[in-house]
Design a protein around this motif. Structure first.
Motif, PDB file in Angstrom:
ATOM      1  N   ALA A  94      22.498  32.181  36.187  1.00 45.19           N
ATOM      2  CA  ALA A  94      22.697  33.433  36.937  1.00 45.19           C
ATOM      3  C   ALA A  94      21.973  34.584  36.246  1.00 45.19           C
ATOM      4  N   PRO A  95      21.547  35.611  37.018  1.00 47.22           N
ATOM      5  CA  PRO A  95      20.928  36.788  36.387  1.00 47.22           C
ATOM      6  C   PRO A  95      21.948  37.509  35.490  1.00 47.22           C
ATOM      7  N   MET A  96      21.442  38.283  34.525  1.00 47.28           N
ATOM      8  CA  MET A  96      22.320  38.947  33.541  1.00 47.28           C
ATOM      9  C   MET A  96      23.374  39.831  34.219  1.00 47.28           C
ATOM     10  N   MET A  97      22.964  40.550  35.271  1.00 45.98           N
ATOM     11  CA  MET A  97      23.880  41.452  35.982  1.00 45.98           C
ATOM     12  C   MET A  97      25.086  40.675  36.517  1.00 45.98           C
ATOM     13  N   ALA A  98      24.791  39.487  37.107  1.00 47.12           N
ATOM     14  CA  ALA A  98      25.872  38.671  37.683  1.00 47.12           C
ATOM     15  C   ALA A  98      26.785  38.156  36.566  1.00 47.12           C
ATOM     16  N   LYS A  99      26.174  37.801  35.431  1.00 48.38           N
ATOM     17  CA  LYS A  99      26.993  37.308  34.309  1.00 48.38           C
ATOM     18  C   LYS A  99      27.936  38.406  33.812  1.00 48.38           C
ATOM     19  N   LEU A 100      27.391  39.620  33.722  1.00 52.28           N
ATOM     20  CA  LEU A 100      28.223  40.745  33.264  1.00 52.28           C
ATOM     21  C   LEU A 100      29.363  40.995  34.248  1.00 52.28           C
ATOM     22  N   ALA A 101      29.032  40.951  35.573  1.00 53.87           N
ATOM     23  CA  ALA A 101      30.074  41.183  36.590  1.00 53.87           C
ATOM     24  C   ALA A 101      31.143  40.106  36.494  1.00 53.87           C
ATOM     25  N   ALA A 102      30.723  38.857  36.289  1.00 57.30           N
ATOM     26  CA  ALA A 102      31.686  37.750  36.223  1.00 57.30           C
ATOM     27  C   ALA A 102      32.566  37.869  34.973  1.00 57.30           C
ATOM     28  N   GLY A 103      31.919  38.163  33.834  1.00 58.46           N
ATOM     29  CA  GLY A 103      32.693  38.329  32.587  1.00 58.46           C
ATOM     30  C   GLY A 103      33.669  39.488  32.727  1.00 58.46           C
ATOM     31  N   GLY A 104      33.188  40.573  33.348  1.00 56.65           N
ATOM     32  CA  GLY A 104      34.039  41.751  33.555  1.00 56.65           C
ATOM     33  C   GLY A 104      35.249  41.392  34.410  1.00 56.65           C
ATOM     34  N   ALA A 105      35.013  40.575  35.458  1.00 58.72           N
ATOM     35  CA  ALA A 105      36.122  40.214  36.360  1.00 58.72           C
ATOM     36  C   ALA A 105      37.186  39.416  35.609  1.00 58.72           C
ATOM     37  N   VAL A 106      36.747  38.473  34.761  1.00 61.48           N
ATOM     38  CA  VAL A 106      37.728  37.658  34.016  1.00 61.48           C
ATOM     39  C   VAL A 106      38.574  38.572  33.117  1.00 61.48           C
ATOM     40  N   VAL A 107      37.902  39.494  32.397  1.00 60.26           N
ATOM     41  CA  VAL A 107      38.636  40.413  31.513  1.00 60.26           C
ATOM     42  C   VAL A 107      39.599  41.278  32.334  1.00 60.26           C
ATOM     43  N   LEU A 108      39.094  41.780  33.484  1.00 58.66           N
ATOM     44  CA  LEU A 108      39.931  42.662  34.313  1.00 58.66           C
ATOM     45  C   LEU A 108      41.182  41.946  34.813  1.00 58.66           C
ATOM     46  N   TRP A 109      41.005  40.705  35.320  1.00 55.61           N
ATOM     47  CA  TRP A 109      42.180  40.008  35.876  1.00 55.61           C
ATOM     48  C   TRP A 109      43.183  39.647  34.788  1.00 55.61           C
ATOM     49  N   ILE A 110      42.680  39.342  33.592  1.00 55.65           N
ATOM     50  CA  ILE A 110      43.629  39.078  32.494  1.00 55.65           C
ATOM     51  C   ILE A 110      44.374  40.375  32.151  1.00 55.65           C
ATOM     52  N   ALA A 111      43.632  41.498  32.139  1.00 55.53           N
ATOM     53  CA  ALA A 111      44.272  42.797  31.837  1.00 55.53           C
ATOM     54  C   ALA A 111      45.321  43.138  32.904  1.00 55.53           C
ATOM     55  N   ILE A 112      44.996  42.823  34.171  1.00 55.38           N
ATOM     56  CA  ILE A 112      45.944  43.116  35.265  1.00 55.38           C
ATOM     57  C   ILE A 112      47.225  42.301  35.071  1.00 55.38           C
ATOM     58  N   MET A 113      47.062  41.008  34.739  1.00 50.19           N
ATOM     59  CA  MET A 113      48.259  40.161  34.539  1.00 50.19           C
ATOM     60  C   MET A 113      49.070  40.669  33.353  1.00 50.19           C
ATOM     61  N   TRP A 114      48.359  41.077  32.297  1.00 52.37           N
ATOM     62  CA  TRP A 114      49.053  41.566  31.102  1.00 52.37           C
ATOM     63  C   TRP A 114      49.837  42.841  31.436  1.00 52.37           C
ATOM     64  N   CYS A 115      49.172  43.767  32.116  1.00 52.33           N
ATOM     65  CA  CYS A 115      49.865  45.023  32.476  1.00 52.33           C
ATOM     66  C   CYS A 115      51.079  44.719  33.340  1.00 52.33           C
ATOM     67  N   GLY A 116      50.921  43.783  34.309  1.00 50.61           N
ATOM     68  CA  GLY A 116      52.045  43.432  35.185  1.00 50.61           C
ATOM     69  C   GLY A 116      53.213  42.892  34.373  1.00 50.61           C
ATOM     70  N   ASN A 117      52.897  42.017  33.406  1.00 47.10           N
ATOM     71  CA  ASN A 117      53.972  41.428  32.588  1.00 47.10           C
ATOM     72  C   ASN A 117      54.626  42.440  31.668  1.00 47.10           C
ATOM     73  N   MET A 118      53.861  43.462  31.284  1.00 53.35           N
ATOM     74  CA  MET A 118      54.391  44.440  30.328  1.00 53.35           C
ATOM     75  C   MET A 118      55.210  45.557  30.989  1.00 53.35           C
ATOM     76  N   LEU A 119      55.242  45.559  32.346  1.00 56.73           N
ATOM     77  CA  LEU A 119      55.951  46.666  33.029  1.00 56.73           C
ATOM     78  C   LEU A 119      57.379  46.901  32.515  1.00 56.73           C
ATOM     79  N   PRO A 120      58.167  45.838  32.264  1.00 59.90           N
ATOM     80  CA  PRO A 120      59.530  46.116  31.791  1.00 59.90           C
ATOM     81  C   PRO A 120      59.579  46.547  30.315  1.00 59.90           C
ATOM     82  N   PHE A 121      58.502  46.269  29.563  1.00 62.75           N
ATOM     83  CA  PHE A 121      58.570  46.487  28.105  1.00 62.75           C
ATOM     84  C   PHE A 121      57.906  47.786  27.656  1.00 62.75           C
ATOM     85  N   ILE A 122      56.832  48.195  28.396  1.00 63.25           N
ATOM     86  CA  ILE A 122      56.191  49.468  28.058  1.00 63.25           C
ATOM     87  C   ILE A 122      56.550  50.406  29.209  1.00 63.25           C
ATOM     88  N   GLY A 123      57.337  51.426  28.976  1.00 63.89           N
ATOM     89  CA  GLY A 123      57.942  52.191  30.072  1.00 63.89           C
ATOM     90  C   GLY A 123      59.231  51.474  30.459  1.00 63.89           C
TER      91      GLY A 123
END
Ligand code: HEM
Length: 312
Positions: free
Chosen positions: A280-309
């Motif tokens: 894949a072109p570099m741009m697509a690789k960056l977008a894909a890597g970014g998506a994986v990081v983002l979705w992990i961050a989203i799951m983490w934030c969701g799980n942390m809702l009762p503990f932070i705040g």
């Protein structure tokens, strides 16, 4: 910057954006221009994403303004009623708009029933967005009302539609567990497909052409839609515990960026032409890597809702 400020910054985009998207899409249909139709679908999808923080920040604004002297509680309640309806029509418009974009890739054009759904849903969304905008303006701008209209608004009994829905979500015994269950099924669908598509982009499973994996994307979007719908119901049920939470605010920012990221893989040609074995072109690789990081961050934030705040 506080939530009323965020609401003022965002709140004209869903109204004007939906009208622009519908205009572009209709011109595309009349002029038989696929480019215009696809542009309209992209704008619909973007506006559906942007409507989420607009709606949520509105609740924060209401929490602050409702305590100020001279601000009509009736005007806020009428605006909230219209906003709940318009956000649902807007999100369904966005869902079908994305499906139309996907069908352009899969079959070379959007199916007639998808086009019909986008037109009908978006016309209804435009109507309710207009009512939402008008009632929103009346909260702080009594100058747009005659003296009689202002009096009638303050004396009126506003139907408890939004507050009734909120009560229904929190006081119906099965509602919260059902939404939680659907939220996790949606998350599993979404993450399963997102990981396959993004790992291929980043260089794993190179023997599979991208167009084959792309066929799975409607499952991811179904998961995303399930999560937006159930997430909105959680929020409508108990807005106060969410809009004040920093970890929830971050979660929503990540969701918006990840949603925009998903449009990238459906819109641009470079990734589409990836044959078996191709890198894949570099741009697509960056977008894909970014998506994986983002979705992990989203799951983490969701799980942390009762503990932070203190959201449960
Ligand atoms: C997609 C959904 C929404 C849209 C498009 C929207 C749109 C608007 C618009 C156009 C205004 C007038 C801004 C102005 O006076 O210049 C407004 C104000 C306001 N909205 Fe919303 N709104 C939405 C959701 C909500 C919700 C759910 C609430 C919660 C009750 C809310 C609460 C408020 C408040 C309190 C104001 C007055 C803000 C101020 O003048 O400082 N909004 N909104």
């Amino acid at each position: 910057m506080n939530l009323p400020h965020v609401h003022l910054l965002l709140n004209h985009f869903p109204i004007i954006g939906t009208i622009i998207a519908l205009g572009v899409f209709l011109f595309g249909l009349i002029g038989k221009s696929d480019d215009l139709k696809r542009a309209g679908l992209v704008i619909f999808t973007g506006i559906a994403l942007l409507s989420i923080p607009t709606y949520m920040s509105g609740n924060g604004a209401a929490g602050v303004l409702g305590k100020l002297p001279g601000v009509s509680k009736n005007a806020i309640a009428a605006h909230n009623n219209a906003a709940v309806v318009s956000i649902f029509f807007m999100e369904f418009t966005g869902l079908f708009a994305w499906l139309g974009l996907w069908q352009y890739r899969r079959f070379t054009n959007a199916r007639a029933w998808t086009v019909a759904a986008v037109v009908v849903l978006s016309v209804i969304a435009v109507y309710f967005m207009a009512v939402t905008g008008t009632t929103g303006g009346q909260i702080r701008h009594e100058e747009i009302l005659t003296a009689d209209e202002a009096k009638a608004l303050n004396a009126a009994t506003v139907p408890p539609f939004a507050s009734g829905l909120s009560m229904f979500v929190t006081s119906t015994k099965w509602m919260w567990p059902v939404c939680e269950t659907l939220h996790f099924i949606g998350l599993s669908l979404l993450m399963g497909v997102v990981l396959l598509v993004d790992l291929r982009m980043m260089g794993w499973m190179k023997r599979i052409p991208f167009s084959v994996l792309h066929r799975l994307m409607p499952w991811a979007i179904l998961g995303f839609a399930m999560n937006v719908l159930t997430g909105m119901l959680f929020f409508i049920g108990s807005p106060g515990q969410y809009f004040a939470s920093t970890v929830f605010q971050w979660k929503m920012i990540f969701v918006l960026v990840a949603g925009a990221n998903a449009i990238y893989f459906t819109m641009f040609d470079e990734v589409w032409r990836l044959e078996p074995g191709a890198d894949a072109p570099m741009m697509a690789k960056l977008a894909a890597g970014g998506a994986v990081v983002l979705w992990i961050a989203i799951m983490w934030c969701g799980n942390m809702l009762p503990f932070i705040g203190d959201s449960f």
